[in-house]
Design an enzyme around this catalytic site. Structure first.
Site, PDB file in Angstrom:
ATOM      1  N   CYS A  96       0.915  -1.103  -0.140  1.00  0.00           N
ATOM      2  CA  CYS A  96       0.047   0.197   0.004  1.00  0.00           C
ATOM      3  C   CYS A  96       0.885   1.310  -0.017  1.00  0.00           C
ATOM      4  O   CYS A  96       0.652   2.063  -0.725  1.00  0.00           O
ATOM      5  CB  CYS A  96      -1.122  -0.005   1.272  1.00  0.00           C
ATOM      6  N   HIS A 155      -2.654   0.711   6.906  1.00  0.00           N
ATOM      7  CA  HIS A 155      -3.036   0.772   5.495  1.00  0.00           C
ATOM      8  C   HIS A 155      -3.117   2.080   4.960  1.00  0.00           C
ATOM      9  O   HIS A 155      -3.774   2.940   5.731  1.00  0.00           O
ATOM     10  CB  HIS A 155      -4.287  -0.033   5.167  1.00  0.00           C
ATOM     11  N   GLU A 167      -6.231   1.046  -4.407  1.00  0.00           N
ATOM     12  CA  GLU A 167      -5.390   0.686  -3.331  1.00  0.00           C
ATOM     13  C   GLU A 167      -4.583  -0.666  -3.569  1.00  0.00           C
ATOM     14  O   GLU A 167      -4.886  -1.260  -4.618  1.00  0.00           O
ATOM     15  CB  GLU A 167      -6.252   0.181  -2.050  1.00  0.00           C
TER      16      GLU A 167
END
Length: 281
Positions: A96, A155, A167
């Site tokens: 990420c 994240h 993402e």
């Protein structure tokens, strides 16, 4: 001349048709990866475009991917907590924060967001931050959404607008466009300012050094620097005296990007930082 009424069976059939005939087909949700709302800066729109190029190319999520010497996809590693990562060392991709790093490097021409999700959220290049309670209303494409706690953000994703995000989600999947997840441990968002940094910048030293909610060693912990970190200092004040690593000092600096305090012992420079005003709070 009298008109004859339609047979009862015909009327019933017509009524059934009117009641059950399908209405207009609803418009399908926009699943494309692109800027989906107006108002973002040119750099933010370029960051979205760079992330979406990787989505369109079908690049894999790889644990640890994107953290090489330069921004870009790299082969991943096996995450000991995730069996799905067994093939990550064979796949060229991003995790990420690796994707966010690459997107903003492409957008700005400089490696401005190197590091993990926490490092990227707490960047001294922040133009503005948004709390989870504010929802999506104030966000613009290119803003970075984060999940976790103040102590550990695990994240990060790139907002596209219209409730959608790009993402690198998890091992075993490719980069994707998703609906923004505001439930669970959604923490908030940050808008990146790629231009000149305002405020006084200093470098910390040491590892695992905690920032505090108040200028006191007994105050709640906010975030621990994993290593030397560039920080923006808003002001400093005399408060609790601290002795650590052979130094004693009662000066504390307020770090606006963390909304937290840090003893000046761990800020590189003199005990009382030059050019930094005294806090009035």
């Amino acid at each position: 001349m009298l008109r004859r009424s339609a047979p009862l069976g015909t009327l019933l059939a017509l009524l059934a048709f009117l009641l059950w005939a399908p209405g207009p087909t609803p418009a399908a949700a926009d699943t494309s990866c692109r800027v989906l709302a107006p108002g973002a800066s040119a750099e933010a729109e370029r960051a979205v475009a760079a992330a979406c190029e990787q989505v369109a190319a079908g690049v894999w999520y790889t644990w640890g991917g994107g953290h090489g010497p330069e921004p870009g996809a790299t082969y991943g590693q096996v995450d000991p907590t995730d069996p799905a990562s067994e093939h990550d060392p064979e796949r060229l991709g991003f995790d990420c924060s690796g994707l966010v790093r690459y997107a903003y490097a492409r957008a700005t021409g400089s490696d401005v967001l190197n590091g993990t999700a926490s490092t990227q959220y707490y960047t001294h290049r922040a133009a503005e931050r948004f709390r989870a309670a504010q929802g999506l209303a104030p966000l613009l494409p290119g803003d970075l959404l984060v999940w976790g706690t103040s102590q550990h953000l695990h994240h990060i994703a790139v907002y596209l607008g219209a409730g959608r995000m790009a993402e690198a989600k998890q091992s075993g999947t490719k980069l994707m466009v998703s609906d923004v997840r505001l439930s669970g441990d959604y923490y908030g968002a940050v808008r990146v300012n790629p231009g000149p940094v305002t405020g006084s910048l200093f470098r910390t030293w040491g590892t695992g050094v905690w920032t505090k909610a108040l200028p006191s060693t007994s105050a709640a912990r906010v975030y621990a620097f994993p290593g030397p970190t560039t920080v923006r200092v808003q002001c400093q004040k005399h408060a609790e005296k601290v002795t650590s690593d052979g130094y004693t000092n009662d000066a504390w600096s307020y770090l606006p990007d963390y909304e937290a305090w840090m003893t000046n012992i761990y800020v590189q420079g003199p005990a009382w930082l030059e050019g930094v005003p005294t806090c009035t709070f």
